[in-house]
Design a protein around this motif. Structure first.
Motif, short mmCIF file in Angstrom:
data_model
loop_
_atom_site.label_atom_id
_atom_site.label_comp_id
_atom_site.label_asym_id
_atom_site.label_seq_id
_atom_site.Cartn_x
_atom_site.Cartn_y
_atom_site.Cartn_z
N ALA A 150 0.86 -1.18 0.00
CA ALA A 150 0.00 0.00 0.00
C ALA A 150 0.90 1.23 0.00
CB ALA A 150 -0.92 0.02 1.21
N GLU A 151 0.79 2.04 -1.05
CA GLU A 151 1.62 3.23 -1.18
C GLU A 151 0.72 4.45 -1.36
OE1 GLU A 151 4.24 2.58 -4.44
OE2 GLU A 151 5.24 0.85 -3.53
N SER A 152 0.99 5.49 -0.61
CA SER A 152 0.19 6.72 -0.69
C SER A 152 0.73 7.61 -1.79
CB SER A 152 0.22 7.46 0.65
OG SER A 152 -0.37 6.68 1.66
N ILE A 153 -0.15 8.02 -2.69
CA ILE A 153 0.20 8.94 -3.77
C ILE A 153 -0.84 10.05 -3.78
CG2 ILE A 153 0.52 9.20 -6.25
CD1 ILE A 153 1.35 6.33 -6.41
N MET A 154 -0.38 11.28 -3.53
CA MET A 154 -1.28 12.43 -3.42
C MET A 154 -2.33 12.12 -2.34
SD MET A 154 -0.03 14.58 -5.61
CE MET A 154 -1.33 15.76 -5.93
N MET B 111 -2.40 3.59 -3.41
CA MET B 111 -2.15 2.58 -4.43
C MET B 111 -2.00 1.23 -3.74
SD MET B 111 -1.96 3.73 -7.64
CE MET B 111 -0.78 2.67 -8.47
N ASN B 112 -2.91 0.32 -4.02
CA ASN B 112 -2.87 -1.02 -3.46
C ASN B 112 -2.32 -1.98 -4.51
OD1 ASN B 112 -4.64 -1.01 -0.72
ND2 ASN B 112 -5.51 0.43 -2.20
N TYR B 113 -1.13 -2.51 -4.23
CA TYR B 113 -0.53 -3.50 -5.12
C TYR B 113 -0.76 -4.89 -4.54
CZ TYR B 113 2.18 0.16 -7.49
OH TYR B 113 2.57 1.27 -8.20
N CYS B 114 -1.12 -5.82 -5.40
CA CYS B 114 -1.23 -7.22 -5.01
C CYS B 114 -0.46 -8.04 -6.04
CB CYS B 114 -2.69 -7.67 -4.96
SG CYS B 114 -2.91 -9.38 -4.43
N VAL B 115 0.63 -8.66 -5.59
CA VAL B 115 1.47 -9.48 -6.45
C VAL B 115 1.18 -10.94 -6.12
CG1 VAL B 115 3.84 -10.12 -7.05
CG2 VAL B 115 3.26 -7.72 -6.61
N VAL B 116 0.74 -11.69 -7.12
CA VAL B 116 0.35 -13.09 -6.93
C VAL B 116 1.20 -13.95 -7.87
CG1 VAL B 116 -1.54 -14.75 -6.94
CG2 VAL B 116 -2.00 -12.34 -6.42
N ALA B 117 1.83 -14.99 -7.33
CA ALA B 117 2.68 -15.86 -8.14
C ALA B 117 2.44 -17.31 -7.73
CB ALA B 117 4.15 -15.51 -7.96
N GLN C 236 -7.40 -1.14 0.60
CA GLN C 236 -7.58 -0.11 1.61
C GLN C 236 -8.18 1.13 0.95
OE1 GLN C 236 -3.98 0.65 3.80
NE2 GLN C 236 -3.45 -1.52 3.96
N GLY C 237 -9.41 1.46 1.30
CA GLY C 237 -10.08 2.61 0.71
C GLY C 237 -11.14 2.17 -0.29
N THR C 238 -11.74 3.16 -0.95
CA THR C 238 -12.80 2.91 -1.93
C THR C 238 -12.21 3.01 -3.33
OG1 THR C 238 -14.43 3.87 -0.43
CG2 THR C 238 -15.06 3.62 -2.75
#
Length: 223
Positions: A38-42, A46-52, A79-81
């Motif tokens: 989860a990275e905050s931008i402005m 940004m929720n990243y999900c890496v699946v392998a 996280q968030g709408t």
């Protein structure tokens, strides 16, 4: 030769090293390594999900179905709408023998989505290839640049992953934990000869002392 299991270990290590929360999740018949970021931008997140996961034969239908199930799992951990305060980016890959139709599907340009992005990755350790779309788009160029960076780091080419595995095995043989190198995988050092540094020059005889000047307004040699 690099095995699918070794490649998944590389993905898991890179997820943890880049700050993700690593879990093991069952998605369909595949046991997957899942990394959440989860990275905050402005003002949004940004929720990243890496699946392998590893699968013996990866064709287009299998990759598409796996991506759909992985996306459902990712959306449940946002996280968030989505679309207002958050964006969901799903990067999901299967590792195995990749059929040509799966390679074409993974490499195709992705369609624009509301509040998110989904990237497919197909990795064939036997052929030494990673197939994925890493191009740019006119919409959200900065965001797609960040997505491409996350994808190429977490899903490296098999040759690069094999180098990481070999280095870690070498470190384990000497009883040393892997050390973080200057970029790339832990312990990686630049290739080629190391630069030589010359010793400092020897000190020569002392030269003449600099002249002493009296303060302004006073005779140079006393009264």
């Amino acid at each position: 030769m690099l095995t699918p299991e070794q490649y998944l270990q590389v993905v898991a290590e890179r997820v943890v090293r880049s700050g993700g929360r690593l879990n093991t999740v069952q998605i369909g018949p595949v046991t997957c390594a899942v990394g959440l970021f989860a990275e905050s931008i402005m003002l949004s997140t940004m929720n990243y999900c890496v699946v392998a996961g590893a699968y013996s034969d990866v064709d287009a239908a299998t990759l598409r179905q796996f991506t759909g199930m992985a996306t459902q799992h990712a959306r449940a951990n946002v996280q968030g709408t989505i679309g207002w305060t958050a964006a969901s980016v799903v990067i999901c890959g299967l590792v195995g023998r990749v059929h040509p139709d799966a390679a074409q599907l993974a490499s195709a340009k992705t369609s624009n989505q509301f509040g998110g992005e989904t990237r497919m990755v197909a990795v064939d350790p036997h052929a030494g290839m990673t197939y994925a779309f890493t191009g740019g788009k006119l919409w959200g160029a900065a965001m797609h640049g960040a997505i491409n960076a996350k994808l190429t780091f977490c899903f490296p080419q098999p040759g690069e992953a094999l180098q990481q595995v070999q280095w870690q095995q070498q470190q384990a043989a000497y009883g040393q934990p892997p050390q973080s190198g200057p970029g790339g995988f832990p312990g990686q050092i630049p290739s080629g000869p190391m630069p030589r540094t010359s010793p400092p020059p020897a000190a020569g005889p002392a030269g003449p002392r600099p002249p002493h000047y009296p303060p302004p307004g006073q005779p140079p040699y006393g009264r």
